[in-house]
Design an enzyme around this catalytic site. Sequence first.
Site, PDB file in Angstrom:
ATOM      1  N   GLN A 211       0.674  -1.011  -0.111  1.00 46.56           N
ATOM      2  CA  GLN A 211       0.491   0.109  -0.229  1.00 46.56           C
ATOM      3  C   GLN A 211       0.529   1.235   0.113  1.00 46.56           C
ATOM      4  OE1 GLN A 211      -2.856  -2.271   2.707  1.00 46.56           O
ATOM      5  NE2 GLN A 211      -3.046  -0.135   3.199  1.00 46.56           N
ATOM      6  N   CYS A 362      -8.910   2.035   9.905  1.00 49.79           N
ATOM      7  CA  CYS A 362      -9.052   2.315  10.684  1.00 49.79           C
ATOM      8  C   CYS A 362      -7.880   3.318  11.198  1.00 49.79           C
ATOM      9  CB  CYS A 362      -8.324   2.012  12.229  1.00 49.79           C
ATOM     10  SG  CYS A 362      -8.318   2.062  13.659  1.00 49.79           S
ATOM     11  N   GLU A 731     -12.945   4.993   6.361  1.00 54.35           N
ATOM     12  CA  GLU A 731     -12.569   3.528   7.311  1.00 54.35           C
ATOM     13  C   GLU A 731     -13.754   4.171   8.245  1.00 54.35           C
ATOM     14  OE1 GLU A 731      -8.604   5.390   7.923  1.00 54.35           O
ATOM     15  OE2 GLU A 731      -8.920   6.417   9.678  1.00 54.35           O
TER      16      GLU A 731
END
Length: 777
Positions: A211, A362, A731
């Site tokens: 990522q 998150c 998120e």
Amino acid sequence: MGHSKKRKEDARFIQGKGNYVDDVKLPGMLHMDIVRSPYAYAKIKNIDASKALEIPGVIAVVTGKDLEKYNLHWMPTLMSDTQMVLPTDTVMYQSQEVAAVIATDRYTARDGKEAVMVEYEQMTPVIDPFDSLAPDAPVLRSDKEGKTDNHIWHWEVGDKEKTDSIFDNADVTVKQQMHIPRIHVASIETCGCVAAYNKVENHLTMYMTTQAPHAIRTVIALVAGHVGLTEEKIRVISPDIGGGFGGKVPVYPGYVIAIAVSFLTGAPIKWIEDRSENLQADSFARDYHITAEMAGTKEGKILATRFKVLADHGYTDASANPSKFPTGLFSIGTGSYDYGAAYMEADAVYTNKPPGGVAYRCSFRVTEAVHAIERVTDMFAKQIGKDPAQLRMENFIKKEDFPWSSPTGWSYDSGDYHAGLQKAMDAVGYHELREEQKRLREEGKLMGIGISTFTEVVGAGPSKDFDILGVKMFDSAEIRVHPTGKAIARFGTKSQGQGHETTYAQIVAEELGIPMEHVQIEEGDTDTAPYGLGTYASRSTPTAGAAAAMAARKLRDKAKKIAAYLMEVSEEDLEWEPGKFFVKGAPEKSKTIQELVFAAYTNHPEGMEAGFEATHYYDPPNLTFPSGAYICIVDIDPETCDIKVRRFVAIDDCGHIINPMIVQGQVHGGLTQGIAPAMYEELIYDKSGNILNGTFMDYLVPTAVESPNWETGHTITPSPHHPIGAKGVGESPTVGAPPAIVNAIVDAVAHLGIKHLEIPVTPFKLYKELKAVGHFK
Ligand code: CDP
């Protein structure tokens, strides 16, 4: 492979055409599989690879001792701890990498792995984090000089004295111990890579499921720079990724072993984890034990909160947090409420479990914090006998009080919490539901209504506070518009299914007034994209999305100068409407953006640089603070304790919405990942550190079958500091959903004497709790 063919091959992976790491096939490529430990804590007495090496096609078996010769057996974690690449003498958790088998194909590599004989001497592991702090607990990280216990760090924030004094004098206090269990980041694609080291050019191309390609390239250079792999000699390509959710931020040992073996052999090495390895050994999420307290008046004014956390980090602190934030952004646990004092503290410990602590959908520990505040808010309402919606309405920060300074140091940018909750209450018919609940209770039926009104904190970050291994957390966009008005825009972030290809194109198109179909988006290749910190923690829109707008605005400024030159007027006389500049008062005199771009290459003013491209590295002045008001309604079978989510309404506020369909998709997926820890998911270990649910046969990841019909909506409170007023959203639903669901379940059984339920709330757990309070005779 010839140079141009290689380029074409590489290009395949960055055009969003459904190409994954496992699709990469290079000439002479070898395959790697990994031998893993059956024990949670053991000495390695001997590794016998002779049988494996007899298998035709097995090329090599690599151990920690082999890597030690090159000082590649340890690596740093993102939190400046140390992690084994391969162990030289001790394994620290079940499924830890012990040796790597290299073979001509993946099936032979798997056979080789089965044939490697490892002799272990088992030791007694430390599994419970509370036991880990006991004075007689064995010191797990004896590799660290001078380490005499298993404590990693202590963190605190807020005003302890003021908070304690409020608690000492308050009319009402509530206190609850809760565990936010260890869960797994179950993305569709497991982790994997192809490490391709070219000996002649001393160059590494690393195709990998990351990522954060740029940050990973920097980490590889830090780990392997001493053997000549310096940053300019490394190209990381992150092709399409089948989900990341934070689990593809860390550097896993498998990546480093593949690089080391490719470096030593000169052959490309492919490593693709299988599903069980991914579940058992990759970074976990959560695992916070929290004691949450709230103090207030009996009339219902919240005065203070106090949280104490014990964080189980496994055998090393390999959390993916910004460097200065060992608990991530946990201090957002003050929530959406207006009160003056809070104090939070946390201690982290080592145990014999896999490392991690990733920000699973998150913004770094926000899920844990939101669960604590939203549960304890409900408990407080129950304690004083006030409706939980009413209590929230009375204590919300008012929209005119933004920017609002939280007692733990945040400056919330904007919000309208009253509007969000009102919209959710209207959508479900809240007051009628409360009446229905009364009736159902009289009939012995169990129905509950749960609310969660959370504030999020996303978009790390202002670089004065946020860095990863010292690299400041900005993000970037580079836009090139070609002479015919078609653009390519490249970013330091990396989509894993969030649809950046669409939304970034929309931002560039809107700012420049060109059709979005004329904007090609690229991410994930460190040779072409500008440096950025990557996509996780809903940071892409607040950072790279802003960078896109800023870079496009630089280009619009340039277009204005060219328009003034071509139409022989001053810049002040020009006005912009999407797609063209025209002369004020004479709209027929205009130049389209396409004409202006063409002129930038063919007929630009003297002294102006030719071309039409701009780069922007965006350093946000603050984080963005999205929010949400979620209401869940559950019906519970009083006999079987089966829990049915009847309705779930999610009202999100992510400021200006770039693409409503993408945002809705993000919320749907996130809600399903929110019901997961609330009702289904938990990684369970026995006393010996064996994982008891290490396959998807035992670990239930919810699908559409388990998901209710998510009903979504929004309010819009733009972020005042973001160029287009957008806040992150990805998120929010994962963060906001679990407490809404648990509050609903507790609400359904509160009149039977249940005050709190630990997640995941399964029917069996609920049955046991109800039995304990005498519901079942
Ligand atoms: O960092 P990540 O892409 O995971 O999260 P995000 O910034 O919350 O964005 C998720 C997706 O929703 C992206 O495609 C965004 O551009 C889109 N989005 C949007 O359309 N409007 C917003 N206000 C926020 C995000």
